[in-house]
Design a protein around this motif. Structure first.
Motif, PDB file in Angstrom:
ATOM      1  N   SER A   1      28.067  47.786  35.166  1.00 25.78           N
ATOM      2  CA  SER A   1      28.858  48.605  36.076  1.00 25.78           C
ATOM      3  C   SER A   1      30.169  49.030  35.418  1.00 25.78           C
ATOM      4  CB  SER A   1      29.074  47.876  37.398  1.00 25.78           C
ATOM      5  OG  SER A   1      30.344  47.300  37.442  1.00 25.78           O
TER       6      SER A   1
ATOM      7  N   GLU B   1      41.708  47.882  42.267  1.00 26.70           N
ATOM      8  CA  GLU B   1      40.719  47.597  41.232  1.00 26.70           C
ATOM      9  C   GLU B   1      40.242  48.843  40.509  1.00 26.70           C
ATOM     10  OE1 GLU B   1      37.807  45.279  43.226  1.00 26.70           O
ATOM     11  OE2 GLU B   1      38.881  43.401  42.816  1.00 26.70           O
ATOM     12  N   VAL B   2      40.197  49.934  41.241  1.00 28.45           N
ATOM     13  CA  VAL B   2      39.795  51.194  40.610  1.00 28.45           C
ATOM     14  C   VAL B   2      40.752  51.518  39.465  1.00 28.45           C
ATOM     15  CG1 VAL B   2      39.594  53.692  40.936  1.00 28.45           C
ATOM     16  CG2 VAL B   2      38.639  52.115  42.636  1.00 28.45           C
TER      17      VAL B   2
ATOM     18  N   ARG C   1      31.451  52.719  34.752  1.00 23.85           N
ATOM     19  CA  ARG C   1      32.731  53.096  35.311  1.00 23.85           C
ATOM     20  C   ARG C   1      33.586  53.850  34.288  1.00 23.85           C
ATOM     21  NH1 ARG C   1      36.145  48.106  37.450  1.00 23.85           N
ATOM     22  NH2 ARG C   1      38.237  48.954  37.256  1.00 23.85           N
TER      23      ARG C   1
ATOM     24  N   ARG D   1      45.464  46.764  26.236  1.00 25.19           N
ATOM     25  CA  ARG D   1      45.767  48.099  26.754  1.00 25.19           C
ATOM     26  C   ARG D   1      46.748  48.797  25.814  1.00 25.19           C
ATOM     27  NH1 ARG D   1      46.477  47.137  32.231  1.00 25.19           N
ATOM     28  NH2 ARG D   1      48.402  46.140  31.615  1.00 25.19           N
TER      29      ARG D   1
ATOM     30  N   GLU E   1      37.530  39.224  35.950  1.00 24.07           N
ATOM     31  CA  GLU E   1      38.734  40.021  36.033  1.00 24.07           C
ATOM     32  C   GLU E   1      38.539  41.281  36.844  1.00 24.07           C
ATOM     33  OE1 GLU E   1      42.016  39.536  35.190  1.00 24.07           O
ATOM     34  OE2 GLU E   1      40.981  37.628  35.439  1.00 24.07           O
ATOM     35  N   PHE E   2      37.352  41.697  36.895  1.00 20.35           N
ATOM     36  CA  PHE E   2      37.097  42.861  37.735  1.00 20.35           C
ATOM     37  C   PHE E   2      35.975  42.485  38.661  1.00 20.35           C
ATOM     38  CE2 PHE E   2      34.594  43.133  33.897  1.00 20.35           C
ATOM     39  CZ  PHE E   2      33.327  43.245  34.414  1.00 20.35           C
TER      40      PHE E   2
ATOM     41  N   TRP F   1      38.370  46.010  29.795  1.00 17.22           N
ATOM     42  CA  TRP F   1      38.014  44.726  29.203  1.00 17.22           C
ATOM     43  C   TRP F   1      36.921  44.064  30.006  1.00 17.22           C
ATOM     44  CZ3 TRP F   1      42.893  46.301  30.466  1.00 17.22           C
ATOM     45  CH2 TRP F   1      43.324  45.947  31.762  1.00 17.22           C
TER      46      TRP F   1
ATOM     47  N   GLU G   1      42.528  49.343  37.827  1.00 11.68           N
ATOM     48  CA  GLU G   1      42.816  48.145  37.053  1.00 11.68           C
ATOM     49  C   GLU G   1      43.070  48.426  35.576  1.00 11.68           C
ATOM     50  OE1 GLU G   1      39.529  45.640  36.401  1.00 11.68           O
ATOM     51  OE2 GLU G   1      40.729  43.993  35.598  1.00 11.68           O
ATOM     52  N   PHE G   2      42.177  49.200  34.995  1.00 12.92           N
ATOM     53  CA  PHE G   2      42.274  49.428  33.556  1.00 12.92           C
ATOM     54  C   PHE G   2      43.416  50.373  33.175  1.00 12.92           C
ATOM     55  CE2 PHE G   2      37.452  48.588  32.885  1.00 12.92           C
ATOM     56  CZ  PHE G   2      37.692  47.231  32.951  1.00 12.92           C
TER      57      PHE G   2
ATOM     58  N   ALA H   1      32.764  44.056  40.201  1.00  9.52           N
ATOM     59  CA  ALA H   1      31.952  45.239  40.011  1.00  9.52           C
ATOM     60  C   ALA H   1      32.104  46.101  41.250  1.00  9.52           C
ATOM     61  CB  ALA H   1      30.508  44.845  39.831  1.00  9.52           C
ATOM     62  N   VAL H   2      32.363  47.361  41.059  1.00 11.36           N
ATOM     63  CA  VAL H   2      32.552  48.242  42.198  1.00 11.36           C
ATOM     64  C   VAL H   2      31.250  48.255  42.979  1.00 11.36           C
ATOM     65  CG1 VAL H   2      33.231  50.526  42.927  1.00 11.36           C
ATOM     66  CG2 VAL H   2      34.145  49.555  40.817  1.00 11.36           C
TER      67      VAL H   2
ATOM     68  N   HIS I   1      46.357  50.495  34.736  1.00 12.80           N
ATOM     69  CA  HIS I   1      47.638  49.943  35.135  1.00 12.80           C
ATOM     70  C   HIS I   1      48.578  49.987  33.937  1.00 12.80           C
ATOM     71  CE1 HIS I   1      50.316  47.457  37.508  1.00 12.80           C
ATOM     72  NE2 HIS I   1      50.536  46.748  36.421  1.00 12.80           N
TER      73      HIS I   1
ATOM     74  N   VAL J   1      35.536  40.147  30.607  1.00 10.62           N
ATOM     75  CA  VAL J   1      35.866  38.759  30.354  1.00 10.62           C
ATOM     76  C   VAL J   1      34.582  37.961  30.214  1.00 10.62           C
ATOM     77  CG1 VAL J   1      37.073  36.732  31.201  1.00 10.62           C
ATOM     78  CG2 VAL J   1      38.025  38.987  31.604  1.00 10.62           C
TER      79      VAL J   1
ATOM     80  N   HIS K   1      40.464  57.093  28.960  1.00 12.28           N
ATOM     81  CA  HIS K   1      40.205  57.231  30.392  1.00 12.28           C
ATOM     82  C   HIS K   1      40.091  58.684  30.794  1.00 12.28           C
ATOM     83  CE1 HIS K   1      40.667  53.036  31.417  1.00 12.28           C
ATOM     84  NE2 HIS K   1      41.699  52.990  30.606  1.00 12.28           N
TER      85      HIS K   1
ATOM     86  N   THR L   1      40.246  50.802  26.580  1.00  6.39           N
ATOM     87  CA  THR L   1      40.014  51.465  27.853  1.00  6.39           C
ATOM     88  C   THR L   1      39.895  50.432  28.974  1.00  6.39           C
ATOM     89  OG1 THR L   1      38.794  53.105  26.591  1.00  6.39           O
ATOM     90  CG2 THR L   1      38.592  53.210  28.982  1.00  6.39           C
TER      91      THR L   1
END
Lengths: 154, 741, 124
Positions: free
Chosen positions: C114, B244-245, C118, C95, B139-140, C102, B247-248, B142-143, B250, C104, B190, C100
């Motif tokens: 990471s 993506e930055v 983050r 959410r 889903e993400f 998730w 994403e959480f 990794a940056v 949103h 998967v 956040h 904060t």
């Protein structure tokens, strides 16, 4: 630190004992303890060299008469008799012998191959001989003693 | 090389499969609660999760379909019909197979699983099971691994606007991001600063804070964030990377991402390659908005307006405690357990065995010292004895485990056997909590499986026959366990037609198992079932006819020191009863003297002790004797002679132990005398020596000497007189079950 | 300071996997076996980040988030939800519950670490 000399010398220690008035020995690493003789419980249909079983701190171990095993006759009863408790492949067994003589430390090259002998039992169960002051001692292959490929029927 | 986490996975999966089976079992009943369905769902879900971690694709895919159906059942969008229940049960079996396969590195043919998958799919109607995600579809993205710690100065030092660019060729040089956090963004844990740090990793960033909303203090609401930011990000990254930055967050902020136009990037290496530090302060032009350092803690604190004090304080831990206490009576709460290496337990059992022997030795010595009788000492020794027994019982209990897991496996056997024979059958179990020695549980699995299969295959009638007999179409197999006077009793009972004795007799004669003219009573006919090579199936079905008969079952049970018996009522069914010792480490034995030797005879095999009248004994042939008892003739066996011990010769009135033997039925063993009856610790002869004909094991007596434990079957069956040594002479290799040390 | 992670999952396999990844990354790792245990452990451990499963007995992941967010102990701690689903519905639900972020399942160690960095802004 192990020096080069140590590795090449490769001393082996043996426990030597007498059975049937002959000298035998087994590698000290196989010997667990030496005990006084105590009465055993006979096993049905056992071969003549298996005297029976004994209680060694909760384990049931078979006792072999070493002299009888090598065809030298039953070891006569004597309070001086001892039992050499030895380990082989996870099996613990006792060997009835007349007396324990000494701990022998020899280098590997001193062990001579068993000369070509006729006795089937001896040829199978003795891996080599070591010259000692009083003559020679026979190095026993414990595995062959316990699991002969064909038993000598008494 | 084993992976400890993989081991954990399989261990855990074993437990999950158990609770899955248990849950499904209770879902079959009329009443079950939502939590049961939840626990079934969770079990499948957890197996899927763990399997995913180890990339066990087949298992994950199957668990996923299973889970989807369970989820529908859980949310009550799918009604639990018997058909769906059946599919779920069979799917659990398939899941167990897939786990097994994964453990042994096998693969299960797709045909097998696809059948179940289709059935699961059918539960859901059309196309509702979505395929499980591909492995790499995270889903993400990794940056990067090395996000730098928040650097107060580096990325986001607020600067002047850069709108002064007046070059003609405007191209997209990055993104302009409008960002206004909602209160929920902060309460969800956040930090805008972290988002900016992540943006800073993408390129060169300048930002402005709009503090206009801070102006009006009159209607200040401390829970409403008042700051918003506009960020110019110069980057070559795509918009997706920018998305993506966020994403959480949103939905937790107002966010607008627009292309940032500007002159083509200068060949300044600082911008293109290392553009992580914002240093273009030289840009000219007036500053239209208030500029603030967004990384300063003060600004963030202001932005993070919702205060902790404003929310009602809940003492989290105390609340949770209370909930748990409410649950205190719940029997489902798992007991605390401890995993212990079996070797350690066995060492302990051995040591306790020694303790018991030691106690017996001291007691015996004390008894011999009649002259110096000390009543206190006698009392203390008695206490010692009782304590030693307590310890022994406690230690034995460590090895004991309930038969539940074993019984649970049997419901699968019933399902499979029923499916294969086209019969309807259900398993009803009782006494699952009965505890038996671990080894007994393990070694009982095969014989019990066979008996259960037999019960369905041979015991139950066909549906038609049941109907004709006025029975319900669903046959019932009852499996029960209980403790009875130091033994464990396990029964397998069917409600079928009962044994067809004329047919059994006919088959036995046809197969030459008995003489054609033999006359057998009912009990003797029933015993024929246990003879090697006997099979009653007229057509070789899928289940039986595998060359495994009840004789194998009987041998396995006897190897565990137990006995099996059979009872049948025509028209009403057949019942097999297995009687087993509670533990393999100790047994009740009768200490006897034979040919001057002390021997132990297992109590379980002794029917009675008798001293017959000389007239009850009848010589037959040169050296055989028969005992007449209750109108029957049974063979007399001279134990001393069959063991090769000196036999005192024939008594006119010998002491006889009546024992039950496998081959000969009842049989009388001649002994010199009976010394005692006691519990003995079983010691293996095999580990240091090998098997001895006629002897099953050894034990240590009170005086420290060893006594041999007799194998009555071998003695009675004449198998003790064979030539020595023949390690395999005991047809029954399982006799090592006595082995303990 | 070492980052302290509390993982709440009823699956021992997942806990052990997380432990190996977290310890490898140099984080302090604590775990709990279900929601109720998780909330209790949270008060004791005071982690810098919480990772929680959703489907758990006694109290599910949403319950855990709710308890922490409504509690008075560091109630804005980053909470990451472990989920095998990737649907938007489930993400939105997490959410809305106050998660904060998730993760998967199946996760790989690099992305896991990471994502923790983050949301915490910390390196090990």
């Amino acid at each position: 630190m192990q020096t080069l000399e140590d590795t090449t010398k490769s001393e082996v220690e043996f426990v030597t004992f007498s059975a049937g008035e002959q000298s035998f020995s087994i590698e000290i690493t196989q010997v667990r303890e030496i005990r006084r003789w105590s009465p055993v419980t006979a096993l049905p249909h056992a071969p003549h060299e298996v005297l029976g079983v004994m209680n060694l701190r909760g384990s049931v171990i078979p006792i072999y008469d070493l002299a009888a095993r090598f065809g030298l006759g039953q070891t006569p009863e004597n309070p001086r008799n001892v039992i050499v408790v030895a380990m082989h492949g996870g099996q613990t067994v006792g060997l009835l012998v007349e007396a324990v003589s000494e701990i022998l430390s020899v280098s590997r090259e001193k062990i001579q191959e068993t000369p070509d002998i006729r006795s089937e039992v001896a040829r199978q169960s003795i891996t080599g001989v070591i010259p000692i002051e009083t003559g020679m001692t026979r190095v026993i292959d414990l595995g062959a003693v316990l699991h002969p490929s064909n038993w000598s029927v008494a | 090389m084993s992976n400890p986490i993989l081991d954990t996975f399989f261990e855990e999966t074993e437990e999950l499969l158990e609770s899955l089976a248990e849950g499904l079992e209770s879902m079959q009943g009329a009443e079950f609660d939502k939590e049961t369905v939840n626990s079934v769902f969770r079990a499948v879900h957890s197996i899927k999760g763990g399997a995913g971690a180890f990339k066990m694709t087949e298992l994950v895919n199957f668990a996923h379909s299973f889970e989807t159906v369970m989820d529908a059942v859980r949310s009550e969008t799918l009604a639990l019909t018997p058909q769906i229940m059946h599919t779920l049960m069979r799917s659990a079996d398939c899941l167990a197979d897939l786990v097994d396969a994964a453990r042994s590195g096998r693969t299960i043919s797709e045909e097998v699983t696809s059948g179940f998958l289709t059935a699961l799919q059918a539960c859901m109607g059309e196309g509702e099971i979505e395929a499980v995600d591909a492995w790499d579809n995270f889903e993400f993205n990794a940056v990067t691994l090395d996000i730098e710690p928040i650097n107060v100065d580096a990325p986001a030092v607020a600067t002047m606007e850069t709108t002064a660019a007046s070059d003609t060729a405007q191209v997209q040089i990055g993104f302009q991001i409008d960002f206004r956090p909602h209160a929920a963004l902060f309460t969800n844990g956040h930090e805008p600063a972290l988002l900016f740090a992540a943006l800073g990793d993408l390129g060169q960033m300048t930002s402005r804070i709009d503090m206009t909303k801070l102006a009006d203090w009159s209607d200040f609401d401390p829970t409403e964030p008042r700051l918003s930011w506009t960020v110019d990000l110069r980057t070559d990254e795509s918009e997706i990377s920018v998305q993506e930055v966020f994403e959480f967050v949103h939905g937790l902020c107002d966010l607008r991402i627009k292309p940032l136009m500007g002159p083509p990037p200068s060949p300044n290496p600082e911008l293109s390659a290392e553009g992580k530090s914002a240093t273009n302060k030289s840009d000219a032009g007036p500053a239209p908005t208030v500029v603030a350092d967004i990384s300063s803690p003060a600004a963030i604190a202001m932005a993070a307006a919702p205060s902790t004090a404003a929310t009602p304080a809940v003492v989290v831990a105390a609340k949770a405690k209370a909930e748990r206490n409410d649950d205190g009576s719940d029997a489902k709460a798992p007991k605390a357990t401890l995993r212990v290496d079996l070797d350690r337990v066995d060492r302990l059992i051995n040591a306790v065995g020694e303790l018991i022997i030691n106690q017996a030795m001291i007691a015996q010595r004390l008894q011999d010292m009649t002259s110096t009788r000390d009543d206190d000492l006698v009392m203390h020794i008695e206490d010692y004895r009782l304590l030693a027994r307590d310890i022994q019982e406690g230690v034995m209990a460590i090895r004991a485990q309930p038969v539940k897991s074993l019984f649970q496996r049997m419901s699968r056997i019933v399902r499979e056997a029923a499916d294969a024979t086209g019969k309807l059958a259900e398993l009803v179990t009782s006494g699952e909590g009965t505890e038996v020695d671990k080894t007994v549980v393990e070694r009982l699995a095969d014989p019990l499986t066979h008996m259960i299969r037999n019960a369905v295959d041979h015991g139950l009638e066909s549906r038609g026959a049941r109907g004709a007999a006025g029975k319900p179409p669903m046959g019932t197999i009852r499996l029960s366990a209980s403790h009875r006077s130091g033994s464990v009793i396990i029964t397998v009972k069917d409600d079928g037609a009962g044994l067809n004795r004329p047919k059994i007799l006919e088959i036995a004669k046809r197969k030459g198992l008995i003489a054609p003219e033999a006359e057998l009573n009912d009990a003797e006919i029933d015993q024929l079932l246990f003879m090697a090579g006997f099979s009653t199936a007229t057509t070789i079905s899928n289940l039986s006819g595998r060359g495994v008969g009840l004789d194998v079952v009987r041998n396995a049970v006897q190897a565990l020191g137990g006995r099996i018996s059979i009872a049948t009522t025509p028209g009403h069914g057949t019942e097999f009863t297995i009687m087993l010792p509670l533990t393999l480490a100790v047994m009740d034995g009768m200490v006897v003297t034979v040919g001057g030797q002390t021997l132990v005879v297992p109590i379980t095999s002794i029917i009675e002790t008798i001293r017959p009248l000389p007239t009850d004994l009848h010589r037959i042939g040169t050296d055989e004797t028969l005992l007449s008892i209750r109108g029957r003739m049974i063979p007399v066996v001279d134990v001393a002679r069959s063991l090769g011990f000196p036999s005192p010769g024939t008594h006119s009135a010998p002491l006889l132990l009546l024992v039950e033997s496998e081959k000969l039925g009842e049989c009388a063993l001649v002994v010199d005398s009976v010394q005692d009856q006691r519990q003995v610790v079983i010691k293996s002869l095999e580990s240091n020596f090998g098997s001895v004909p006629g002897v099953s094991a050894a034990t240590v007596l009170g005086d420290g000497r060893i006594a041999l434990i007799l194998d009555p079957d071998a003695i009675a069956g004449g198998r003790a007189t064979s030539n020595y040594p023949m390690p395999n002479i005991l047809s029954n290799a399982g006799r090592t079950a006595y082995a303990n040390a | 300071m070492t980052l302290k992670v509390l993982a709440i999952d009823d699956s021992k396999t997942i806990r052990e996997l997380l432990r190996s990844v977290m310890e490898e990354a140099g984080f302090d790792f604590e775990s709990a076996v279900d929601g109720v245990d998780g909330v209790e452990r949270y008060a004791e451990v005071r982690p810098d980040v919480v990772i929680t499963d959703i489907n758990m007995p006694n109290m599910d992941g949403y319950g855990v988030i709710d308890a922490i967010r409504k509690g008075d102990i560091d109630n804005q701690v980053p909470i990451l939800v472990l989920t095998t689903e990737s649907g938007d519905k489930l993400k939105a639900r997490a959410r809305d519950a106050g998660a904060t972020g998730w993760i998967v399942k199946p996760f790989d160690d690099v992305s896991l670490v990471s994502v923790i960095r983050r949301v915490t802004g910390m390196v090990a």
